[in-house]
Design a protein around this motif. Structure first.
Motif, mmCIF file in Angstrom:
data_model
loop_
_atom_site.group_PDB
_atom_site.id
_atom_site.type_symbol
_atom_site.label_atom_id
_atom_site.label_comp_id
_atom_site.label_asym_id
_atom_site.label_seq_id
_atom_site.Cartn_x
_atom_site.Cartn_y
_atom_site.Cartn_z
ATOM 1 N N ASN A 177 16.469 32.856 -43.750
ATOM 2 C CA ASN A 177 16.045 33.735 -44.848
ATOM 3 C C ASN A 177 16.335 35.204 -44.559
ATOM 4 O OD1 ASN A 177 14.117 34.331 -42.947
ATOM 5 N ND2 ASN A 177 12.401 34.366 -44.379
ATOM 6 N N VAL A 178 17.373 35.471 -43.754
ATOM 7 C CA VAL A 178 17.741 36.851 -43.457
ATOM 8 C C VAL A 178 18.100 37.576 -44.758
ATOM 9 C CG1 VAL A 178 20.236 36.407 -43.083
ATOM 10 C CG2 VAL A 178 19.083 38.200 -41.766
ATOM 11 N N ILE A 179 17.809 38.881 -44.820
ATOM 12 C CA ILE A 179 18.120 39.671 -46.017
ATOM 13 C C ILE A 179 19.636 39.889 -46.090
ATOM 14 C CG2 ILE A 179 17.848 41.942 -47.120
ATOM 15 C CD1 ILE A 179 15.064 42.068 -45.638
ATOM 16 N N ILE A 180 20.183 39.620 -47.269
ATOM 17 C CA ILE A 180 21.626 39.785 -47.474
ATOM 18 C C ILE A 180 21.881 41.161 -48.071
ATOM 19 C CG2 ILE A 180 23.690 38.934 -48.671
ATOM 20 C CD1 ILE A 180 22.612 36.818 -46.764
ATOM 21 N N GLN A 181 22.703 41.922 -47.398
ATOM 22 C CA GLN A 181 23.121 43.233 -47.910
ATOM 23 C C GLN A 181 24.647 43.219 -48.009
ATOM 24 O OE1 GLN A 181 23.769 46.943 -45.431
ATOM 25 N NE2 GLN A 181 21.693 47.263 -46.173
ATOM 26 N N VAL A 182 25.176 43.281 -49.234
ATOM 27 C CA VAL A 182 26.641 43.271 -49.369
ATOM 28 C C VAL A 182 27.172 44.698 -49.292
ATOM 29 C CG1 VAL A 182 26.647 41.158 -50.753
ATOM 30 C CG2 VAL A 182 26.672 43.391 -51.919
ATOM 31 N N SER A 183 28.382 44.822 -48.828
ATOM 32 C CA SER A 183 29.050 46.119 -48.824
ATOM 33 C C SER A 183 29.649 46.369 -50.200
ATOM 34 C CB SER A 183 30.188 46.123 -47.796
ATOM 35 O OG SER A 183 31.001 47.274 -47.992
ATOM 36 N N THR A 184 29.462 47.591 -50.704
ATOM 37 C CA THR A 184 30.281 48.003 -51.854
ATOM 38 C C THR A 184 31.268 49.074 -51.408
ATOM 39 O OG1 THR A 184 28.850 49.788 -52.648
ATOM 40 C CG2 THR A 184 28.364 47.558 -53.476
ATOM 41 N N GLY A 185 31.308 49.291 -50.084
ATOM 42 C CA GLY A 185 32.300 50.228 -49.553
ATOM 43 C C GLY A 185 33.653 49.546 -49.466
ATOM 44 N N GLY A 186 33.601 48.252 -49.135
ATOM 45 C CA GLY A 186 34.850 47.499 -48.984
ATOM 46 C C GLY A 186 35.749 48.173 -47.966
ATOM 47 N N LEU A 194 26.491 39.035 -57.744
ATOM 48 C CA LEU A 194 25.805 37.877 -57.151
ATOM 49 C C LEU A 194 24.313 38.145 -56.953
ATOM 50 C CD1 LEU A 194 28.493 37.099 -54.399
ATOM 51 C CD2 LEU A 194 28.153 35.853 -56.560
ATOM 52 N N ARG A 195 23.882 39.355 -57.286
ATOM 53 C CA ARG A 195 22.486 39.765 -57.164
ATOM 54 C C ARG A 195 21.910 39.541 -55.756
ATOM 55 N NH1 ARG A 195 20.310 40.727 -62.304
ATOM 56 N NH2 ARG A 195 21.611 39.930 -63.981
ATOM 57 N N PRO A 196 22.574 40.069 -54.737
ATOM 58 C CA PRO A 196 21.975 40.011 -53.394
ATOM 59 C C PRO A 196 20.760 40.931 -53.380
ATOM 60 C CG PRO A 196 23.842 41.497 -53.412
ATOM 61 C CD PRO A 196 23.802 40.868 -54.782
ATOM 62 N N GLU A 197 19.925 40.818 -52.351
ATOM 63 C CA GLU A 197 18.740 41.683 -52.298
ATOM 64 C C GLU A 197 19.116 43.157 -52.129
ATOM 65 O OE1 GLU A 197 14.972 39.940 -50.361
ATOM 66 O OE2 GLU A 197 16.606 38.820 -49.447
ATOM 67 N N MET A 198 20.188 43.409 -51.382
ATOM 68 C CA MET A 198 20.590 44.798 -51.115
ATOM 69 C C MET A 198 22.106 44.952 -51.195
ATOM 70 S SD MET A 198 18.294 45.764 -47.761
ATOM 71 C CE MET A 198 18.397 47.532 -47.957
ATOM 72 N N ALA A 199 22.528 46.189 -51.434
ATOM 73 C CA ALA A 199 23.956 46.529 -51.362
ATOM 74 C C ALA A 199 24.051 47.972 -50.883
ATOM 75 C CB ALA A 199 24.620 46.387 -52.718
ATOM 76 N N LYS A 256 21.327 48.903 -60.290
ATOM 77 C CA LYS A 256 20.057 48.893 -61.013
ATOM 78 C C LYS A 256 20.041 47.759 -62.033
ATOM 79 C CE LYS A 256 16.639 52.076 -62.362
ATOM 80 N NZ LYS A 256 16.205 53.421 -62.553
ATOM 81 N N GLU A 257 21.133 47.613 -62.759
ATOM 82 C CA GLU A 257 21.247 46.535 -63.768
ATOM 83 C C GLU A 257 21.014 45.158 -63.156
ATOM 84 O OE1 GLU A 257 24.661 48.398 -66.630
ATOM 85 O OE2 GLU A 257 25.128 46.526 -65.573
ATOM 86 N N HIS A 258 21.487 44.985 -61.932
ATOM 87 C CA HIS A 258 21.395 43.676 -61.277
ATOM 88 C C HIS A 258 20.161 43.534 -60.379
ATOM 89 C CE1 HIS A 258 25.623 43.621 -62.541
ATOM 90 N NE2 HIS A 258 25.469 42.315 -62.579
ATOM 91 N N GLY A 259 19.304 44.558 -60.352
ATOM 92 C CA GLY A 259 18.083 44.471 -59.541
ATOM 93 C C GLY A 259 18.355 44.465 -58.049
ATOM 94 N N VAL A 260 19.376 45.202 -57.627
ATOM 95 C CA VAL A 260 19.785 45.220 -56.216
ATOM 96 C C VAL A 260 19.350 46.547 -55.590
ATOM 97 C CG1 VAL A 260 21.789 45.192 -54.668
ATOM 98 C CG2 VAL A 260 21.781 43.754 -56.726
ATOM 99 N N LYS A 261 18.650 46.484 -54.458
ATOM 100 C CA LYS A 261 18.203 47.729 -53.807
ATOM 101 C C LYS A 261 19.363 48.367 -53.049
ATOM 102 C CE LYS A 261 15.019 50.204 -50.989
ATOM 103 N NZ LYS A 261 13.699 50.734 -51.093
ATOM 104 N N ASN A 283 10.185 47.583 -49.539
ATOM 105 C CA ASN A 283 9.782 47.402 -50.949
ATOM 106 C C ASN A 283 10.749 46.535 -51.730
ATOM 107 O OD1 ASN A 283 7.315 49.132 -51.715
ATOM 108 N ND2 ASN A 283 8.548 50.443 -50.370
ATOM 109 N N LEU A 284 11.241 45.491 -51.099
ATOM 110 C CA LEU A 284 12.118 44.556 -51.822
ATOM 111 C C LEU A 284 11.211 43.620 -52.585
ATOM 112 C CD1 LEU A 284 14.695 43.694 -49.018
ATOM 113 C CD2 LEU A 284 15.006 45.246 -50.935
ATOM 114 N N SER A 285 11.557 43.363 -53.835
ATOM 115 C CA SER A 285 10.673 42.484 -54.616
ATOM 116 C C SER A 285 11.077 41.037 -54.412
ATOM 117 C CB SER A 285 10.745 42.842 -56.092
ATOM 118 O OG SER A 285 12.087 42.986 -56.459
#
Ligand code: KMH
Ligand code: ZN
Length: 270
Positions: free
Chosen positions: A75-84, A99-104, A133-138, A268-270
């Motif tokens: 259950n590790v928190i998934i944070q995707v890169s948007t830096g690429g 994909l609505r990961p918890e973080m990006a 924000k639209e996808h609920g990603v922190k 504060n991840l929901s």
């Protein structure tokens, strides 16, 4: 102090197998590395993915396969890169957010990046923040220099990102803020009260800056994206080896390490 959140940045976009043969490339290899880091004490994995030929990609399909493999095992928190990688378009970079990961990650400014430029003009910042924000990603705000903190505060004013903010001070990139403890103190003092922060020290700055963060009450990112060595001239055997080392530093300083659920509460991840 909060418990320590350790992020493992497993692969990045720039490091190759030629530089460190232990670099995970395929979804199966990246997922195995993520689980190993989770078992060693990481509560977040910062993900980049690659094509089979090692070149970086932001393909949602490759991210999805990687994320599913990880979620099947922990259950590790998934944070995707948007830096690429440098040179990618905004559209390309944003793909995994769907994909609505918890973080990006959200880089809040342009920076020289070795011989290249990592381009993040104001319009990108607003678009990336809006899509997250639209996808609920922190967002984790990637600040490669102190001015990028102010750029993030502009996004708060425009209602595009919400407090409490979470920063990653990316330090020691050739072109960005040098990775010194003095600069880390300045970065940490420059963010709004109530924010959280982590530090990603490049190369040989990973351990001293990580140690400083443990002492200061910040959080720490380690992994092959930032540093391929264990000690001078000795390649790290795995991402987990770097996680294990910072866990030991935390233990020495009596700073407990957060589980993923504890990290969710701190961030504060929901
Ligand atoms: N690969 C760098 C150009 C992020 O992940 O958000 C950008 C980067 C930042 O790695
Ligand atoms: Zn990254």
């Amino acid at each position: 102090m909060d418990k320590l959140i350790i992020t493992a940045a497993l692969t990045g976009a720039e490091v190759t197998r030629e530089l460190n043969p232990n670099l995970p490339i395929t979804p199966a290899e990246i997922a195995a590395a993520a689980v190993e880091c989770y078992n060693s004490g990481a509560s977040i994995v910062h993900l980049h993915v690659r094509n089979e030929d090692q070149t970086p990609t932001q393909s949602a399909k490759v991210f999805e396969e990687t994320i599913n493999r990880i979620k099947d095992q922990c259950n590790v928190i998934i944070q995707v890169s948007t830096g690429g990688a440098v040179g990618m378009t905004a559209e390309e970079r944003l793909q995994p957010v769907a994909l609505r990961p918890e973080m990006a990650t959200l880089s809040t400014g342009s920076v020289n990046f070795g011989d290249d430029v990592f381009l993040n003009p104001p319009a990108y910042l607003e678009e990336f923040a809006r899509v997250m924000k639209e996808h609920g990603v922190k967002p984790e705000i990637e600040a490669f220099d102190v001015g990028m903190i102010n750029n993030a505060l502009q996004l708060v004013k425009k209602g595009l990102i919400d407090e409490p903010l979470h920063f990653d001070f990316v330090m020691g990139v050739p072109g960005g803020i040098p990775g010194t403890v003095k600069n880390l103190l300045h970065m940490a003092e420059s963010i709004p009260a109530g924010s959280t922060w982590t530090v990603a020290g490049m190369g040989r700055t990973e351990l001293p800056l990580g140690t400083a963060a443990v002492i200061m009450g910040g959080h720490v990112r380690v992994g092959f994206e930032d540093n391929i060595y264990y000690t001078k001239g000795v390649l790290a055997e795995s991402n987990a080896q770097l996680v294990e080392r910072i866990v030991r530093v935390a233990e020495i300083h009596s700073r407990p390490v957060a589980t993923p659920d504890e990290a969710r509460a701190i961030l504060n991840l929901s």
